[in-house]
Design a protein around this motif. Structure first.
Motif, PDB file in Angstrom:
ATOM      1  N   HIS A  87      12.275  44.351 -19.590  1.00 62.76           N
ATOM      2  CA  HIS A  87      12.220  45.027 -18.298  1.00 62.76           C
ATOM      3  C   HIS A  87      10.900  44.679 -17.614  1.00 62.76           C
ATOM      4  CE1 HIS A  87      15.675  47.406 -19.429  1.00 62.76           C
ATOM      5  NE2 HIS A  87      15.067  47.836 -20.506  1.00 62.76           N
ATOM      6  N   PRO A  88      10.861  44.742 -16.290  1.00 65.35           N
ATOM      7  CA  PRO A  88       9.557  44.644 -15.629  1.00 65.35           C
ATOM      8  C   PRO A  88       8.682  45.785 -16.146  1.00 65.35           C
ATOM      9  CG  PRO A  88      11.343  44.710 -14.013  1.00 65.35           C
ATOM     10  CD  PRO A  88      11.949  45.001 -15.348  1.00 65.35           C
ATOM     11  N   ILE A  89       7.429  45.514 -16.363  1.00 62.09           N
ATOM     12  CA  ILE A  89       6.526  46.534 -16.911  1.00 62.09           C
ATOM     13  C   ILE A  89       5.791  47.207 -15.761  1.00 62.09           C
ATOM     14  CG2 ILE A  89       4.515  46.935 -18.378  1.00 62.09           C
ATOM     15  CD1 ILE A  89       5.488  44.588 -20.094  1.00 62.09           C
ATOM     16  N   SER A  90       6.008  48.523 -15.641  1.00 61.00           N
ATOM     17  CA  SER A  90       5.374  49.299 -14.574  1.00 61.00           C
ATOM     18  C   SER A  90       4.436  50.328 -15.179  1.00 61.00           C
ATOM     19  CB  SER A  90       6.432  50.044 -13.748  1.00 61.00           C
ATOM     20  OG  SER A  90       7.359  49.140 -13.180  1.00 61.00           O
ATOM     21  N   LEU A  91       3.304  50.512 -14.506  1.00 62.46           N
ATOM     22  CA  LEU A  91       2.381  51.597 -14.867  1.00 62.46           C
ATOM     23  C   LEU A  91       2.795  52.828 -14.073  1.00 62.46           C
ATOM     24  CD1 LEU A  91      -0.330  52.508 -16.234  1.00 62.46           C
ATOM     25  CD2 LEU A  91      -1.445  51.839 -14.083  1.00 62.46           C
ATOM     26  N   ARG A  92       3.061  53.930 -14.780  1.00 63.33           N
ATOM     27  CA  ARG A  92       3.531  55.156 -14.121  1.00 63.33           C
ATOM     28  C   ARG A  92       2.666  56.333 -14.542  1.00 63.33           C
ATOM     29  NH1 ARG A  92       8.973  53.616 -12.671  1.00 63.33           N
ATOM     30  NH2 ARG A  92       9.563  51.839 -13.949  1.00 63.33           N
ATOM     31  N   GLU A  93       2.526  57.293 -13.646  1.00 62.03           N
ATOM     32  CA  GLU A  93       1.870  58.545 -14.001  1.00 62.03           C
ATOM     33  C   GLU A  93       2.940  59.639 -14.068  1.00 62.03           C
ATOM     34  OE1 GLU A  93      -1.176  59.991 -11.361  1.00 62.03           O
ATOM     35  OE2 GLU A  93      -1.978  61.319 -12.938  1.00 62.03           O
ATOM     36  N   PRO A 140      -4.797  49.930 -16.943  1.00 62.92           N
ATOM     37  CA  PRO A 140      -4.522  48.517 -16.696  1.00 62.92           C
ATOM     38  C   PRO A 140      -4.176  48.331 -15.215  1.00 62.92           C
ATOM     39  CG  PRO A 140      -2.643  49.547 -17.749  1.00 62.92           C
ATOM     40  CD  PRO A 140      -3.722  50.595 -17.680  1.00 62.92           C
ATOM     41  N   VAL A 141      -4.159  47.082 -14.797  1.00 58.44           N
ATOM     42  CA  VAL A 141      -3.906  46.783 -13.387  1.00 58.44           C
ATOM     43  C   VAL A 141      -2.462  46.331 -13.231  1.00 58.44           C
ATOM     44  CG1 VAL A 141      -4.576  45.318 -11.435  1.00 58.44           C
ATOM     45  CG2 VAL A 141      -6.312  46.113 -13.079  1.00 58.44           C
ATOM     46  N   GLN A 142      -1.756  46.971 -12.307  1.00 56.28           N
ATOM     47  CA  GLN A 142      -0.368  46.565 -12.037  1.00 56.28           C
ATOM     48  C   GLN A 142      -0.363  45.215 -11.349  1.00 56.28           C
ATOM     49  OE1 GLN A 142       2.697  48.621 -12.633  1.00 56.28           O
ATOM     50  NE2 GLN A 142       3.382  46.486 -12.503  1.00 56.28           N
ATOM     51  N   ILE A 143       0.423  44.290 -11.895  1.00 57.74           N
ATOM     52  CA  ILE A 143       0.664  43.020 -11.212  1.00 57.74           C
ATOM     53  C   ILE A 143       2.174  42.881 -11.067  1.00 57.74           C
ATOM     54  CG2 ILE A 143      -1.474  41.904 -11.966  1.00 57.74           C
ATOM     55  CD1 ILE A 143       0.124  40.570 -14.221  1.00 57.74           C
ATOM     56  N   GLU A 144       2.634  41.783 -10.476  1.00 57.06           N
ATOM     57  CA  GLU A 144       4.069  41.608 -10.246  1.00 57.06           C
ATOM     58  C   GLU A 144       4.813  41.562 -11.590  1.00 57.06           C
ATOM     59  OE1 GLU A 144       6.750  41.942  -7.657  1.00 57.06           O
ATOM     60  OE2 GLU A 144       4.954  41.117  -6.691  1.00 57.06           O
ATOM     61  N   GLY A 145       5.615  42.589 -11.877  1.00 53.67           N
ATOM     62  CA  GLY A 145       6.453  42.593 -13.071  1.00 53.67           C
ATOM     63  C   GLY A 145       5.748  42.927 -14.374  1.00 53.67           C
ATOM     64  N   SER A 146       4.450  43.201 -14.323  1.00 56.12           N
ATOM     65  CA  SER A 146       3.735  43.482 -15.574  1.00 56.12           C
ATOM     66  C   SER A 146       2.407  44.180 -15.261  1.00 56.12           C
ATOM     67  CB  SER A 146       3.488  42.170 -16.332  1.00 56.12           C
ATOM     68  OG  SER A 146       3.025  42.451 -17.637  1.00 56.12           O
ATOM     69  N   VAL A 147       1.601  44.353 -16.288  1.00 57.20           N
ATOM     70  CA  VAL A 147       0.241  44.861 -16.099  1.00 57.20           C
ATOM     71  C   VAL A 147      -0.715  43.887 -16.778  1.00 57.20           C
ATOM     72  CG1 VAL A 147       0.913  47.298 -15.956  1.00 57.20           C
ATOM     73  CG2 VAL A 147       0.356  46.312 -18.191  1.00 57.20           C
ATOM     74  N   ARG A 148      -1.968  43.904 -16.313  1.00 58.65           N
ATOM     75  CA  ARG A 148      -2.992  43.092 -16.972  1.00 58.65           C
ATOM     76  C   ARG A 148      -4.150  44.009 -17.348  1.00 58.65           C
ATOM     77  NH1 ARG A 148      -7.375  42.632 -13.927  1.00 58.65           N
ATOM     78  NH2 ARG A 148      -7.286  42.436 -11.654  1.00 58.65           N
ATOM     79  N   ASP A 158      -0.156  68.777 -17.636  1.00 54.81           N
ATOM     80  CA  ASP A 158      -1.094  67.699 -17.962  1.00 54.81           C
ATOM     81  C   ASP A 158      -0.519  66.362 -17.496  1.00 54.81           C
ATOM     82  OD1 ASP A 158      -2.659  69.584 -19.188  1.00 54.81           O
ATOM     83  OD2 ASP A 158      -2.338  68.859 -21.243  1.00 54.81           O
ATOM     84  N   GLY A 159      -1.391  65.503 -16.999  1.00 55.74           N
ATOM     85  CA  GLY A 159      -0.962  64.187 -16.548  1.00 55.74           C
ATOM     86  C   GLY A 159      -1.256  63.122 -17.590  1.00 55.74           C
ATOM     87  N   ILE A 160      -0.449  62.080 -17.592  1.00 60.19           N
ATOM     88  CA  ILE A 160      -0.716  60.925 -18.468  1.00 60.19           C
ATOM     89  C   ILE A 160      -0.054  59.700 -17.846  1.00 60.19           C
ATOM     90  CG2 ILE A 160       1.303  61.302 -19.975  1.00 60.19           C
ATOM     91  CD1 ILE A 160      -0.687  60.398 -22.316  1.00 60.19           C
ATOM     92  N   HIS A 161      -0.689  58.545 -18.044  1.00 59.96           N
ATOM     93  CA  HIS A 161      -0.109  57.283 -17.583  1.00 59.96           C
ATOM     94  C   HIS A 161       0.539  56.568 -18.768  1.00 59.96           C
ATOM     95  CE1 HIS A 161      -3.041  58.040 -14.367  1.00 59.96           C
ATOM     96  NE2 HIS A 161      -2.336  57.207 -13.613  1.00 59.96           N
ATOM     97  N   PHE A 162       1.563  55.799 -18.443  1.00 61.11           N
ATOM     98  CA  PHE A 162       2.126  54.906 -19.468  1.00 61.11           C
ATOM     99  C   PHE A 162       2.637  53.651 -18.788  1.00 61.11           C
ATOM    100  CE2 PHE A 162       6.114  56.967 -18.199  1.00 61.11           C
ATOM    101  CZ  PHE A 162       7.020  55.923 -18.254  1.00 61.11           C
ATOM    102  N   PHE A 163       2.789  52.605 -19.599  1.00 65.11           N
ATOM    103  CA  PHE A 163       3.449  51.397 -19.087  1.00 65.11           C
ATOM    104  C   PHE A 163       4.475  50.917 -20.103  1.00 65.11           C
ATOM    105  CE2 PHE A 163       0.891  48.381 -21.597  1.00 65.11           C
ATOM    106  CZ  PHE A 163      -0.304  49.074 -21.775  1.00 65.11           C
ATOM    107  N   GLY A 164       5.477  50.226 -19.607  1.00 60.22           N
ATOM    108  CA  GLY A 164       6.585  49.764 -20.436  1.00 60.22           C
ATOM    109  C   GLY A 164       7.893  50.243 -19.833  1.00 60.22           C
ATOM    110  N   PRO A 165       9.010  50.244 -20.585  1.00 63.11           N
ATOM    111  CA  PRO A 165       9.111  49.741 -21.962  1.00 63.11           C
ATOM    112  C   PRO A 165       9.180  48.223 -21.966  1.00 63.11           C
ATOM    113  CG  PRO A 165      11.257  50.454 -21.208  1.00 63.11           C
ATOM    114  CD  PRO A 165      10.298  50.748 -20.092  1.00 63.11           C
TER     115      PRO A 165
END
Ligand SMILES: Cc1cc2nc3c(=O)[nH]c(=O)nc-3n(C[C@H](O)[C@H](O)[C@H](O)COP(=O)(O)OP(=O)(O)OC[C@H]3O[C@@H](n4cnc5c(N)ncnc54)[C@H](O)[C@@H]3O)c2cc1C
Length: 140
Positions: A11-17, A78-86, A133-140
């Motif tokens: 899947h495209p990897i997105s950083l979400r809160e 991490p930094v969101q880029i097109e389709g992934s994070v770096r 409580d807030g938390i960020h995640f990226f994936g799956p």
């Protein structure tokens, strides 16, 4: 090394809160944390990139939860880029892999089960997690 014949989907990897909705102790050694929030729907990231709605199909899909470094109140993201994070430019992102235990798209709820093994970045967060409580995640 065993191999699997099961197909894999990237899947495209997105950083979400997201926010904690509730916690429940399934056993003395396992805490379930239920997460939800608008960024599980499609949204536009802070740097203007469109992100698809959260999607998970595999029983073993993993996400990476992002935590503040010890002594810090905010996580280095991490930094969101097109389709992934770096990786972040400022330093190491502190993250841990967790399996998606349940995803309910109708309710917009995501369950993650944490082994309560004592002291650790993730297990301590889960022990202290409270609704809101807030938390960020990226994936799956
Ligand atoms: C693909 C993948 C999926 C995963 N899914 C899950 C999941 O759904 N639920 C889950 O709880 N974990 C899962 N893990 C493990 C998770 O990523 C963390 O490594 C683990 O929870 C410890 O993180 P921590 O920050 O709490 O501990 P750390 O700060 O990384 O470790 C602190 C100390 O605790 C010890 N420790 C770590 N884990 C355990 C344990 N389980 N039992 C006893 N001692 C331990 C370490 O050896 C270390 O000494 C998964 C790992 C991978 C690679």
């Amino acid at each position: 090394m065993p191999k699997t014949s099961r197909g894999t989907t990237m899947h495209p990897i997105s950083l979400r809160e997201v926010n904690v909705v509730r916690t429940s102790d399934l056993t003395p050694g396992m805490r379930r944390v239920t997460l939800a929030g608008p960024q599980l729907d499609a949204f536009t990231s802070d740097n203007g990139l469109d992100q698809p709605a959260f999607r998970t199909d595999g029983f073993d899909d993993e996400i990476r939860l992002v935590f503040p470094h010890p002594g810090q109140s905010e996580p280095l993201l991490p930094v969101q880029i097109e389709g992934s994070v770096r990786p972040a430019d400022e330093g190491r992102v502190l993250s841990r892999a967790y399996t998606v235990r349940r995803w309910d798209p109708a309710r917009g709820e995501l369950d993650v089960d944490f082994v309560k093994h004592g002291t650790g970045v993730a297990t301590t967060w889960a022990e202290r997690a409270e609704p809101g409580d807030g938390i960020h995640f990226f994936g799956p």
